[in-house]
Enzyme design. Structure first.
Site, PDB file in Angstrom:
ATOM      1  N   ARG A  15       2.788  -1.480  -5.886  1.00 51.34           N
ATOM      2  CA  ARG A  15       3.010  -0.206  -6.566  1.00 51.34           C
ATOM      3  C   ARG A  15       4.382   0.402  -6.270  1.00 51.34           C
ATOM      4  NH1 ARG A  15      -1.356   3.166  -7.756  1.00 51.34           N
ATOM      5  NH2 ARG A  15      -2.514   1.950  -6.212  1.00 51.34           N
ATOM      6  N   CYS A  54     -14.425   4.806 -27.792  1.00 49.99           N
ATOM      7  CA  CYS A  54     -15.726   5.465 -27.843  1.00 49.99           C
ATOM      8  C   CYS A  54     -16.311   5.619 -26.445  1.00 49.99           C
ATOM      9  CB  CYS A  54     -16.666   4.662 -28.735  1.00 49.99           C
ATOM     10  SG  CYS A  54     -15.903   4.248 -30.297  1.00 49.99           S
ATOM     11  N   GLU A  55     -15.660   6.411 -25.614  1.00 49.61           N
ATOM     12  CA  GLU A  55     -16.107   6.728 -24.260  1.00 49.61           C
ATOM     13  C   GLU A  55     -15.552   8.113 -23.946  1.00 49.61           C
ATOM     14  OE1 GLU A  55     -17.575   4.673 -21.802  1.00 49.61           O
ATOM     15  OE2 GLU A  55     -17.509   2.774 -22.893  1.00 49.61           O
ATOM     16  N   GLY A  71       0.765  -1.241   0.000  1.00 49.77           N
ATOM     17  CA  GLY A  71       0.000   0.000   0.000  1.00 49.77           C
ATOM     18  C   GLY A  71       0.789   1.280   0.000  1.00 49.77           C
ATOM     19  N   GLU A  76       3.802  -6.803   1.608  1.00 50.49           N
ATOM     20  CA  GLU A  76       3.274  -7.117   0.269  1.00 50.49           C
ATOM     21  C   GLU A  76       3.258  -5.888  -0.637  1.00 50.49           C
ATOM     22  OE1 GLU A  76      -0.705  -8.280   1.265  1.00 50.49           O
ATOM     23  OE2 GLU A  76      -0.134 -10.237   2.042  1.00 50.49           O
ATOM     24  N   PRO A  77       4.388  -5.210  -0.813  1.00 50.82           N
ATOM     25  CA  PRO A  77       4.355  -4.007  -1.652  1.00 50.82           C
ATOM     26  C   PRO A  77       4.162  -4.370  -3.125  1.00 50.82           C
ATOM     27  CG  PRO A  77       6.630  -4.549  -1.131  1.00 50.82           C
ATOM     28  CD  PRO A  77       5.768  -5.529  -0.369  1.00 50.82           C
ATOM     29  N   TYR A  90      -0.211  -1.322 -12.093  1.00 53.92           N
ATOM     30  CA  TYR A  90      -1.628  -1.216 -12.449  1.00 53.92           C
ATOM     31  C   TYR A  90      -1.792  -0.559 -13.824  1.00 53.92           C
ATOM     32  CZ  TYR A  90      -1.727  -2.386  -7.564  1.00 53.92           C
ATOM     33  OH  TYR A  90      -1.476  -3.015  -6.371  1.00 53.92           O
ATOM     34  N   TYR A 120      -9.755   5.980 -11.736  1.00 52.76           N
ATOM     35  CA  TYR A 120      -9.575   6.675 -10.460  1.00 52.76           C
ATOM     36  C   TYR A 120      -9.494   8.189 -10.622  1.00 52.76           C
ATOM     37  CZ  TYR A 120      -7.639   2.043  -9.240  1.00 52.76           C
ATOM     38  OH  TYR A 120      -7.422   0.701  -9.059  1.00 52.76           O
ATOM     39  N   ARG A 128      -5.914   3.799 -15.338  1.00 57.99           N
ATOM     40  CA  ARG A 128      -5.946   4.551 -14.075  1.00 57.99           C
ATOM     41  C   ARG A 128      -6.595   5.933 -14.185  1.00 57.99           C
ATOM     42  NH1 ARG A 128      -2.364   6.040 -11.148  1.00 57.99           N
ATOM     43  NH2 ARG A 128      -3.315   5.426  -9.188  1.00 57.99           N
TER      44      ARG A 128
HETATM   45  C1  LIG Z   1      -3.167  -4.896  -4.017  1.00 59.30           C
HETATM   46  C2  LIG Z   1      -2.663  -5.554  -2.792  1.00 59.30           C
HETATM   47  C3  LIG Z   1      -1.360  -5.316  -2.337  1.00 59.30           C
HETATM   48  C4  LIG Z   1      -0.431  -4.335  -2.999  1.00 59.30           C
HETATM   49  O1  LIG Z   1      -0.867  -3.029  -2.875  1.00 59.30           O
HETATM   50  P1  LIG Z   1       0.076  -1.829  -3.406  1.00 59.30           P
HETATM   51  O2  LIG Z   1      -0.697  -0.628  -3.101  1.00 59.30           O
HETATM   52  O3  LIG Z   1       0.300  -2.045  -4.839  1.00 59.30           O
HETATM   53  O4  LIG Z   1       1.354  -1.920  -2.617  1.00 59.30           O
HETATM   54  C5  LIG Z   1      -0.934  -5.998  -1.223  1.00 59.30           C
HETATM   55  N1  LIG Z   1      -1.730  -6.885  -0.587  1.00 59.30           N
HETATM   56  C6  LIG Z   1      -2.989  -7.148  -0.993  1.00 59.30           C
HETATM   57  C7  LIG Z   1      -3.809  -8.125  -0.258  1.00 59.30           C
HETATM   58  C8  LIG Z   1      -3.493  -6.487  -2.103  1.00 59.30           C
HETATM   59  O5  LIG Z   1      -4.741  -6.737  -2.502  1.00 59.30           O
END
Ligand SMILES: *Cc1c(COP(=O)(O)O)cnc(C)c1O
Length: 421
Positions: free
Chosen positions: A276, A343-344, A239, A273-274, A372, A316, A312
């Protein structure tokens, strides 16, 4: 450092000029810098070198086999959310023992494949999934390694579509009910409790929500230990945000050091779990100006890249920096909309953006498009997906070629003549 920089007015990926890639593969295309991917991965891993840890890179950010392979060689594990990502990880050479399986809606066949592969842990997101997994594991004479994904109810202060740790989202189990669900997990023959997991959102631009989540997870971990559960892994999710040209979010080193210090007295495995933050700034999306279209109050740059290639902005309202591939000399910047052929009206890469002058045939790079980007691409409007190119030093390789028009229809068939009597 991102390794995308101008040399003699030409934007390069490491030592490769982007026009050379455009000439080789056409436009639009994605281009990734291997050095940037490695550096960003190490920024997460290095501060944890002297403690038990696993960086489980989130495959959904960019799941190109070559990118996964690079990361696997760095020691990365994988956060996977589907059977397809599990298979990608394996083909990229990442052992299943370094994979964690997340996701709110895993199918039974996906659970079976994950158990057979031997993933490190399955991050269970509901009571229903826990029961289903128990049944699947018992039917195979196995015990499934499980972490519960807990929702710590922390506001990540990000876009609502990517806030996942609030009480009101579909993800995880509420922290208040976690102890009861762990008690249930502990009583199931097909389940082995191994860890505790959370993931509060994406594109977070401050460290505070992570530390808040850590505090809540640590308190829960204490309670779980008192209840007799052996929590070997603490997974704090991904995240961390990146720089989309609107201010500098915290760098991985600072965040990871703070988490490490907060967990100094604990011996278990810290999992992160990085996604992005590893690949986002390691990629650009390059597109060419087809037409310049002047409407009464607006100038449109119509480019050959579109929302099906890079979603994106449409999804978003994301604002991504755009740079010319060749720096011009003109100083008359103008406010324009950069739009694709789809066509949007939602098909735009930028709206009301002041950009340097572009002419027909000029190319532009959408920066920070490594995460992404390609993974969210679709075939909408029957557009073949764009190729992906990996650069390392002065070398580049097409790591996914452009899809063909034939491939678009490969799985389709016409109804038989007898349908028409
Ligand atoms: C999408 C996701 C991530 C990665 O999120 P980033 O914002 O890309 O770091 C990590 N864990 C889980 C469970 C996710 O769904």
């Amino acid at each position: 450092m991102t390794h995308f920089a101008y040399r003699d007015g030409v934007l390069h990926a490491e030592d490769v000029p982007l026009p050379a890639i455009a000439e080789a593969v056409g436009t639009p295309f994605y281009c990734y810098s291997a050095a940037t991917v490695r550096e960003r991965f190490r920024a997460f891993a290095d501060p944890l070198a002297d403690r038990d840890h696993l960086i489980a890179y989130a495959a959904k950010a960019n799941s190109n086999l070559a990118v996964l392979h690079l990361l696997g060689r760095e020691g990365s594990g994988l956060d996977i959310v589907s059977r397809g990502e599990l298979e990608r990880g394996r083909r990229a050479g990442i052992p299943a023992g370094r994979m964690v399986f997340s996701g709110v809606g895993k199918r039974r066949d996906e659970l079976e494949v994950a158990l057979d592969a031997g993933v490190l842990t399955i991050n269970v997101e509901s009571a229903g999934e826990l029961e289903a997994l128990d049944a699947v594991a018992r039917a195979r004479g196995q015990r499934a390694p499980v972490s519960l994904r807990v929702n710590p109810d922390v506001d990540p202060e990000t876009h609502p579509y990517i806030a996942t740790g609030l009480r009101t989202t579909k993800f995880g189990v509420p922290i208040g009910g976690a102890r009861d669900l762990y008690a249930r997990a502990g009583s199931l023959e097909g389940i082995e409790v191994v860890g505790l997991d959370c993931h509060i959102g994406s594109q977070l631009t401050s460290v505070a929500p992570f530390l808040e989540a850590l505090t809540r997870m640590q308190a829960l971990m204490e309670e779980l230990r008192a209840d007799g559960h052996a929590i070997r892994h603490l997974d704090l999710g991904g995240g961390l945000g990146i720089d989309y040209g609107q201010g500098d979010p915290p760098r991985p080193g600072g965040l990871v050091s703070a988490l490490r210090d907060g967990l100094a007295g604990w011996q278990g495995t810290l999992i992160l779990e990085p996604g992005r933050a590893v690949v986002g700034e390691a990629g650009v999306f390059v597109t060419e100006v087809l037409y310049i279209k002047d409407q009464p109050d607006k100038r449109f740059l119509v480019v050959d890249g579109a929302m099906n290639d890079f979603l994106r902005p449409a999804l978003y309202g994301a604002e991504q920096p755009i740079r010319p591939v060749r720096e011009g000399s003109g100083s008359d910047w103008q406010e324009v909309d950069v739009v694709g052929p789809i066509c949007e009206s939602g098909d735009f890469l930028a709206r009301q953006r002041r950009l340097p002058p572009f002419s027909t045939g000029d190319r532009m790079a959408v920066m920070a498009a490594g995460a992404y980007g390609a993974t969210m691409a679709s075939n909408y409007n029957s557009r073949p997906r764009a190729p992906e190119v990996l650069v390392s030093g002065d070398r580049f390789q097409v790591v996914r070629r452009r899809e063909t028009v034939d491939e678009l229809m490969a799985g389709e068939s016409l109804p038989g003549e007898d349908w028409f009597g």
